[in-house]
Design a protein around this motif. Sequence first.
Motif, short mmCIF file in Angstrom:
data_model
loop_
_atom_site.label_atom_id
_atom_site.label_comp_id
_atom_site.label_asym_id
_atom_site.label_seq_id
_atom_site.Cartn_x
_atom_site.Cartn_y
_atom_site.Cartn_z
N ASP A 106 -12.73 5.20 5.47
CA ASP A 106 -13.94 4.49 5.04
C ASP A 106 -14.53 3.60 6.13
O ASP A 106 -15.63 3.07 5.96
N SER A 112 0.84 -1.19 0.00
CA SER A 112 0.00 0.00 0.00
C SER A 112 0.87 1.24 0.00
O SER A 112 2.09 1.17 -0.01
N LYS A 147 -7.21 6.34 3.23
CA LYS A 147 -8.57 6.17 2.72
C LYS A 147 -9.25 4.96 3.36
O LYS A 147 -10.44 5.01 3.69
N SER A 148 -8.48 3.87 3.56
CA SER A 148 -9.07 2.68 4.17
C SER A 148 -9.51 2.96 5.60
O SER A 148 -10.52 2.44 6.07
N ASN A 203 -3.59 5.21 0.25
CA ASN A 203 -4.53 4.10 0.39
C ASN A 203 -4.80 3.76 1.86
O ASN A 203 -5.93 3.43 2.24
N ARG A 235 -1.70 0.74 8.58
CA ARG A 235 -2.64 1.26 9.57
C ARG A 235 -2.02 1.27 10.96
O ARG A 235 -2.35 2.13 11.78
#
Length: 672
Positions: free
Chosen positions: A301, A290, A297-298, A294, A405
């Motif tokens: 969301d 990633s 955004k993950s 990304n 993350r």
Amino acid sequence: MKQLLTAMLLVAFTLTGNAQNHKFGKVSKEELEQKQHAIDSTASAAVLYKNENIYFEFADEKGFMQRREVHERIKIYDKEGFDYATEKIFLYRGNGGSIERLSGLKGYTYNLIDGKIQKDKLKKDGIFEEDANEFIEINTITMPNVKEGCIIEFVYNVTSPFLGIDDIVFQYSIPIDKLDLRIASPEYYVYNKKVNPRAFYYPDIKSSTENKSATYKKTVQNNQASRSVKNYSSGSFEYKVNVLTANETDIPSLKGEAYAGNMDNYRAKMSLELSAILNSYGAVEKSFSSNWENVSKSIYDGSDFGNQLNKSNFFKDDIATLMASATDDFQKGFILQSYIKSKVKWNGLYGFRTHKGTRKAYKEGEGNVADINLLLIAMLRSQGVNASPVLVSTKDHGVPLFPTRKGFNYVICMIESQDSYALFDATEMYSMPNVLPQRVLNWQGRVIKDDGTSRWVSLRPTGKAKGSTALNVKINDDFSVNGKVRRNITDHLAMSYRKRNTGISDDEHRKRLEKNNGDIEVTEVEYQNGTNITEPVKLSYNYALNDGIDEIGDNLYFAPMLFMATKECPFKLEERQYPIDFIFPFEDKYMINIMIPEGYQVESLPESGIFEFKDGESKFTYRVKENGNFLQFNIALEINTSFINSADYKVFKEFFEMIVEKQSEQVVLKKV
């Protein structure tokens, strides 16, 4: 000759040390007889040996399971090293009941008693289990009968259903004599390897491959006419294993020093990022690679993040009156931040994902970081303010090496208006716009817009925190000193002072002002604006000092800053591989008025002067003026750039040593 003998002894010790038996339980008398570390005589403890072996085994019905075997032997030289007799083992839990399990834990403490090795076994009462949160269990082992000169040794295994491999740490705060590492992963799992680029010790990591085979047994369900029959099929398969090894000796300790920030940012360590899972044909079955765009955004969301920003019905009526007087977006931010502080208490838990959700946290009056700061953003957006979340890795969490993350563990709020922005954190009682708690001030954060785009934003403060002190000095006939102190402080300096001192008793406040300031007595303490964060902290008190003046013959000697002078330079190392981090820019001014006692006149005074580091990045001003019966000193230190690169360390150390030396220069008064 002495230097040659020392070198020969060091070589002999190294050869002896390398020949040591590292097998568990085989501790030698020579190791126990060591009085200090051969290379680092200041070390309070040392890792004599560490072995870490990580590999994957195939298990029927479960697939590959990760195994981690650890063996560690530590020598403790003095009482300061006793902390290393405690080890924490972190076990992780996942969704669906997945959990890591600890097994094979054994440990001994070895002491040399009357020339014989005494072993004390780690027992159950030295092992403590606790839940750090819903995802982490901590097993703490405390070794028995720890004494100066002892050796502790332990082994344990961790079995994990997870594919993620924890960071490999190569460097401690104490030296490591020998470290053996082996990581073997099946070819089906692709890991990206990255060694901390900020570290100044770089291990030699070798890569290789091996062939391996595994057997399996699979249950086959056959449904016959009147009954269900279980059959089993078995077989084997071969696969390659990717191996990383490191065999290091004499790893230096990572020595902490003043204003270093989080030392873990400079520790030698390796991160392994699972980037893909391959099928038996070598094709990518699932990709995890990633980038920060990304990752951001993950996170956005997720129902426990972005979805929380659109909920407003439960608070809209409550804040309508508050917003009636607000004139601009930043004022709205301050008003709503203050409202949330009074309404929702922070439970002390970090996280960028809500724990309860903004609605429940608001109703119950308690929540984690995300509950509170996402609630602030939701309130601001309901008022038409351009507010966005900023993902943060706190100072104790370090700087992430990969886009993942796990790189973030905190979230704050950013308001953008008219080409400027301000950062907010409603978890901190004494924070202000752009005055964030120190735990957050870690390099940069990732701001996410509501369209899913993201970018980096600096978290480092640019505005200067200011301190201003007025000190009145009266010298008495017995050469004691008394007077009054008045001090004003702003921004981050004020926030730190409020956190330490707001809410304590007057007596405790007085004791803190007296601590480490010589033979001083403080009275009549007045502390203002402890909770009024819109105003500077104001502090005043009277003092009486009995050891501030030296009488030698007919002369009196004293340093004009008295108990407020910096006694020694905080930078001790001759060389430093990591930067100096003051966290925020600041300015500290002192205005000192000294009444010349009757019957004395000035014999000599320190000279006025201005000293700079790197064209004003830091500046020290020292001005002296004789005005009738008074001496007036104006002294100021300005740190205009809070981050000093390691390349400039020696020059800055000299600059700061000069400051300490200048503050120690004495006024000399001569008896008339």
